[in-house]
Motif scaffolding. Structure first.
Motif, mmCIF file in Angstrom:
data_model
loop_
_atom_site.group_PDB
_atom_site.id
_atom_site.type_symbol
_atom_site.label_atom_id
_atom_site.label_comp_id
_atom_site.label_asym_id
_atom_site.label_seq_id
_atom_site.Cartn_x
_atom_site.Cartn_y
_atom_site.Cartn_z
ATOM 1 N N GLN A 146 0.827 -1.200 0.000
ATOM 2 C CA GLN A 146 0.000 0.000 0.000
ATOM 3 C C GLN A 146 0.865 1.255 0.000
ATOM 4 O O GLN A 146 0.548 2.251 -0.661
ATOM 5 C CB GLN A 146 -0.942 -0.012 1.216
ATOM 6 N N GLU A 165 -10.719 3.621 -0.068
ATOM 7 C CA GLU A 165 -10.546 2.611 0.975
ATOM 8 C C GLU A 165 -9.088 2.149 1.081
ATOM 9 O O GLU A 165 -8.776 0.962 0.891
ATOM 10 C CB GLU A 165 -11.486 1.434 0.734
ATOM 11 N N THR A 167 -7.224 1.533 3.497
ATOM 12 C CA THR A 167 -6.862 0.650 4.617
ATOM 13 C C THR A 167 -7.509 -0.732 4.513
ATOM 14 O O THR A 167 -7.333 -1.558 5.405
ATOM 15 C CB THR A 167 -7.276 1.294 5.955
ATOM 16 N N THR A 168 -8.241 -0.990 3.431
ATOM 17 C CA THR A 168 -8.899 -2.281 3.278
ATOM 18 C C THR A 168 -7.886 -3.427 3.299
ATOM 19 O O THR A 168 -6.826 -3.334 2.692
ATOM 20 C CB THR A 168 -9.683 -2.323 1.950
ATOM 21 N N LEU A 170 -5.932 -4.370 5.558
ATOM 22 C CA LEU A 170 -4.739 -4.158 6.378
ATOM 23 C C LEU A 170 -5.073 -4.369 7.854
ATOM 24 O O LEU A 170 -6.181 -4.057 8.302
ATOM 25 C CB LEU A 170 -4.192 -2.737 6.185
ATOM 26 N N HIS A 174 -1.030 -1.434 10.359
ATOM 27 C CA HIS A 174 -0.778 -0.933 9.011
ATOM 28 C C HIS A 174 -1.833 0.097 8.596
ATOM 29 O O HIS A 174 -1.539 1.008 7.820
ATOM 30 C CB HIS A 174 -0.729 -2.094 8.016
ATOM 31 N N GLN A 175 -3.052 -0.028 9.110
ATOM 32 C CA GLN A 175 -4.051 0.998 8.849
ATOM 33 C C GLN A 175 -3.582 2.354 9.378
ATOM 34 O O GLN A 175 -3.643 3.366 8.669
ATOM 35 C CB GLN A 175 -5.383 0.621 9.505
ATOM 36 N N LEU A 196 -13.357 5.922 3.688
ATOM 37 C CA LEU A 196 -13.021 5.040 4.799
ATOM 38 C C LEU A 196 -14.279 4.344 5.306
ATOM 39 O O LEU A 196 -15.393 4.843 5.134
ATOM 40 C CB LEU A 196 -12.364 5.817 5.946
ATOM 41 N N ASP A 198 -14.148 3.071 8.710
ATOM 42 C CA ASP A 198 -14.089 3.209 10.163
ATOM 43 C C ASP A 198 -14.394 4.655 10.562
ATOM 44 O O ASP A 198 -13.624 5.572 10.263
ATOM 45 C CB ASP A 198 -12.698 2.790 10.654
ATOM 46 N N GLN A 201 -11.707 6.327 12.828
ATOM 47 C CA GLN A 201 -10.533 6.762 12.074
ATOM 48 C C GLN A 201 -10.857 8.001 11.244
ATOM 49 O O GLN A 201 -10.035 8.910 11.141
ATOM 50 C CB GLN A 201 -10.040 5.621 11.182
#
Length: 265
Positions: A146, A165, A167-168, A170, A174-175, A196, A198, A201
């Motif tokens: 990423q 997205e 952070t998908t 991860l 890592h996010q 996102l 979350d 976040q």
């Protein structure tokens, strides 16, 4: 007027209308996050803003021009995109993939230059992948890959960067690593737009939040000003309490606990 905006957008796949009558403006210099439940239209909106899909009606404007009227390379010099899923060419190295970010700057009479070399080096340093330059991308971890894709997008040297997205798939460490990097890029002057999942976040990182539900924008603004228990209940059907994040002071959503099960004596 914001450099990137959409007016009266109807977005559809074949006969299925995802959203209608959308008006959206991305504040210049913001870290804008688009949030909402699954299938609410947030990734579809990002695709329209990135010129990956043409609105059925309405228009997306980039620097005052209808984005679909601009040459592809011109758009790619102003707007970078990190898509939700990316296909890695077989056997390509990290340096080779990042270098592809310079394609919008290549012309018939201007091939690879010292400026391109410098842009790639700067992007790899910013994303902390320089030491991976000779590694095959497919051999890297999810977080490393990423960061490499982000480096490629940075090498385009665009003032606006869109991430679908990021952070998908991860894990949590890592996010945070990827979102911290995005925050650093924003602080360096880029306009960032991310989809996102979350909400916590999103509240922590966004300077401007766009909340979608059922193909509509139901709220937007500073997370601290718009995120309320009532909004969370309306959009996510979740009963919650909102407190200040002890690390950042931003809104932190605490879901209501289920009733404790009856205990046997």
């Amino acid at each position: 007027m914001a450099r990137l905006n959409g007016t009266d957008l109807t977005l559809a796949y074949d006969q299925r209308v995802i959203a209608a009558g959308l008006d959206v403006a991305i504040p210049d210099g913001s870290f804008t996050v688009i949030i909402g439940p699954n299938a609410c239209g947030k990734s579809t909106l990002l695709r329209a803003l990135a010129r990956m899909m043409k609105p059925r009606s309405g228009a997306v404007h980039l620097d005052g021009s209808v984005i679909t009227s601009l040459p592809s390379k011109e758009v790619a010099r102003r707007l970078g995109l990190l898509p939700q899923t990316s296909i890695v060419p077989d056997g390509i190295t990290v340096a080779g993939l990042v270098a592809r970010g310079r394609y919008p700057h290549q012309r018939l009479m201007r091939q690879w230059s010292p400026a391109d070399e410098a842009a790639v080096a700067t992007a790899m340093a910013a994303t902390d992948v320089a030491e991976l330059a000779d590694r095959i991308v497919d051999e890297l971890s999810g977080g490393q890959r990423q960061r490499v894709w982000l480096a490629m997008a940075l090498a385009q040297e665009t003032p606006i960067l869109l991430l679908d997205e990021p952070t998908t798939f991860l894990d949590i460490s890592h996010q945070i690593e990827v979102l911290d990097l995005c925050a650093d890029l924003h602080e360096q002057g880029r306009t960032m737009v991310a989809v996102l999942h979350d909400l916590n976040q999103a509240c922590r990182y966004a300077t401007h939040l766009i909340v979608m539900c059922g193909g509509r924008i139901v709220a937007e603004g500073d997370p601290a000003a718009i995120v309320t228990p009532e909004l969370v209940a309306e959009v996510f059907a979740l009963s919650c309490e909102i407190i200040a994040d002890p690390q950042t002071g931003t809104p932190l959503i605490v879901p209501a606990a289920r009733r404790s099960p009856a205990r046997l004596p």
